[in-house]
Design a protein around this motif. Structure first.
Motif, PDB file in Angstrom:
ATOM      1  N   PHE A   1       0.459  -1.171  -0.373  1.00  0.00           N
ATOM      2  CA  PHE A   1       0.067  -0.249   0.009  1.00  0.00           C
ATOM      3  C   PHE A   1       1.066   1.450  -0.423  1.00  0.00           C
ATOM      4  O   PHE A   1       2.114   1.410   0.477  1.00  0.00           O
TER       5      PHE A   1
ATOM      6  N   TRP B   1      -5.724   0.521   4.150  1.00  0.00           N
ATOM      7  CA  TRP B   1      -5.412  -1.704   4.172  1.00  0.00           C
ATOM      8  C   TRP B   1      -6.531  -1.768   3.898  1.00  0.00           C
ATOM      9  O   TRP B   1      -7.266  -2.206   4.070  1.00  0.00           O
TER      10      TRP B   1
ATOM     11  N   ARG C   1      -6.918  -4.867   9.941  1.00  0.00           N
ATOM     12  CA  ARG C   1      -5.473  -4.031  11.000  1.00  0.00           C
ATOM     13  C   ARG C   1      -5.224  -5.754  11.617  1.00  0.00           C
ATOM     14  O   ARG C   1      -4.058  -6.205  11.380  1.00  0.00           O
TER      15      ARG C   1
ATOM     16  N   VAL D   1       2.250  -5.201   3.778  1.00  0.00           N
ATOM     17  CA  VAL D   1       1.532  -5.517   4.891  1.00  0.00           C
ATOM     18  C   VAL D   1       1.449  -7.307   4.845  1.00  0.00           C
ATOM     19  O   VAL D   1       0.886  -7.728   3.144  1.00  0.00           O
TER      20      VAL D   1
END
Length: 259
Positions: free
Chosen positions: A75, A81, A85, A100
């Motif tokens: 990202f 996102w 999370r 991530v």
């Protein structure tokens, strides 16, 4: 479980985003490595081997494995996102991006010199520069009584193949997955088929399976009804066999075990 092509493509995305960049954030959301801080280190390389992925700095190798549900996404900083999370297990950030790892099945930080210890037991990487079909065929041949469908799933023989591609390879070679390795015949042709299928999936997406996930549909070669079985026993729930049970898809007419 994500297979070698998925990990290969994830490594490509991380390589484009991170290599040559200085880490401004490293957030390990696993207890053992919660205090590891790699800020200020430059990412030197990203590589995959079978289903394993490595992000390397000058001092360490970050080893991850997707297992059943894991994924890597990149990202822009400040971008929302696309997954919860709470499912993030590792965040590597630079001045411009955040890489991530969500739902990763394995996260560990290794000394660069120790990286080999997690892959030394594996067979040749189907999508790696050192792919050697002759070695893979020889490793398969060392378990002559094992069903070929099981032998293909063993990462110690060849690294990167999973349930999807073992089903596809057996189908393309017209080999019943329960046939013993010793009765397959041309093992070299079979492992070359495995390489061809994974290479196409990794380099020419989107790729559509011919047999996997097609239980109760017609075989595209002969019209027979595709089945999904557990090796050695019929799957009682038809095409509802879970991936954890590793049901293998095949055509009972095209892929017959000789009597």
């Amino acid at each position: 479980m994500p297979e070698g092509d998925v990990v290969f493509l994830a490594a490509e995305r991380l390589r484009a985003a991170l290599v040559g960049e200085t880490l401004t954030r490293s957030d390990f959301r696993v207890p053992r490595y919660a205090t590891v801080d790699l800020r200020g280190q430059v990412v030197g390389s990203v590589a995959s081997y079978g289903k394993h992925l490595f992000v390397r700095t000058e001092t360490v190798s970050i080893h991850t494995h997707l297992k059943m549900e894991g994924s890597w996404r990149v990202f822009h900083c400040g971008q929302r996102w696309t997954k919860p999370r709470v499912t993030a297990r590792l965040v590597l950030g630079t001045a411009e991006v955040e890489a991530v790892g969500f739902d990763l099945g394995l996260v560990e930080v290794l000394r660069r010199a120790d990286e080999h210890t997690v892959i030394d037991h594996l067979g040749p990487d189907l999508l790696g520069p050192g792919w050697d079909p002759a070695v893979a065929a020889d490793l398969l041949a060392r378990q002559p009584e094992l069903p070929i469908g099981s032998a293909l799933l063993d990462q110690r023989n060849l690294a990167g193949i999973g349930n999807i591609y073992r089903s596809e390879v057996c189908y393309l070679r017209k080999v019943h997955p329960a046939r013993p390795v010793a009765e397959v015949g041309d093992l070299l042709a079979l492992v070359n088929e495995a390489h061809r299928v994974l290479y196409r999936a990794a380099h020419q997406p989107p790729w559509r399976p011919l047999v996997y996930g097609r239980a109760r549909r017609s075989c595209q070669r002969c019209g027979a009804t595709i089945r999904v079985d557990l090796l050695g026993e019929s799957a009682p729930r038809g095409d509802q066999v879970s991936r954890r049970e590793r049901g293998i898809y095949y055509c009972p007419k095209c892929q017959v075990i000789p009597e």
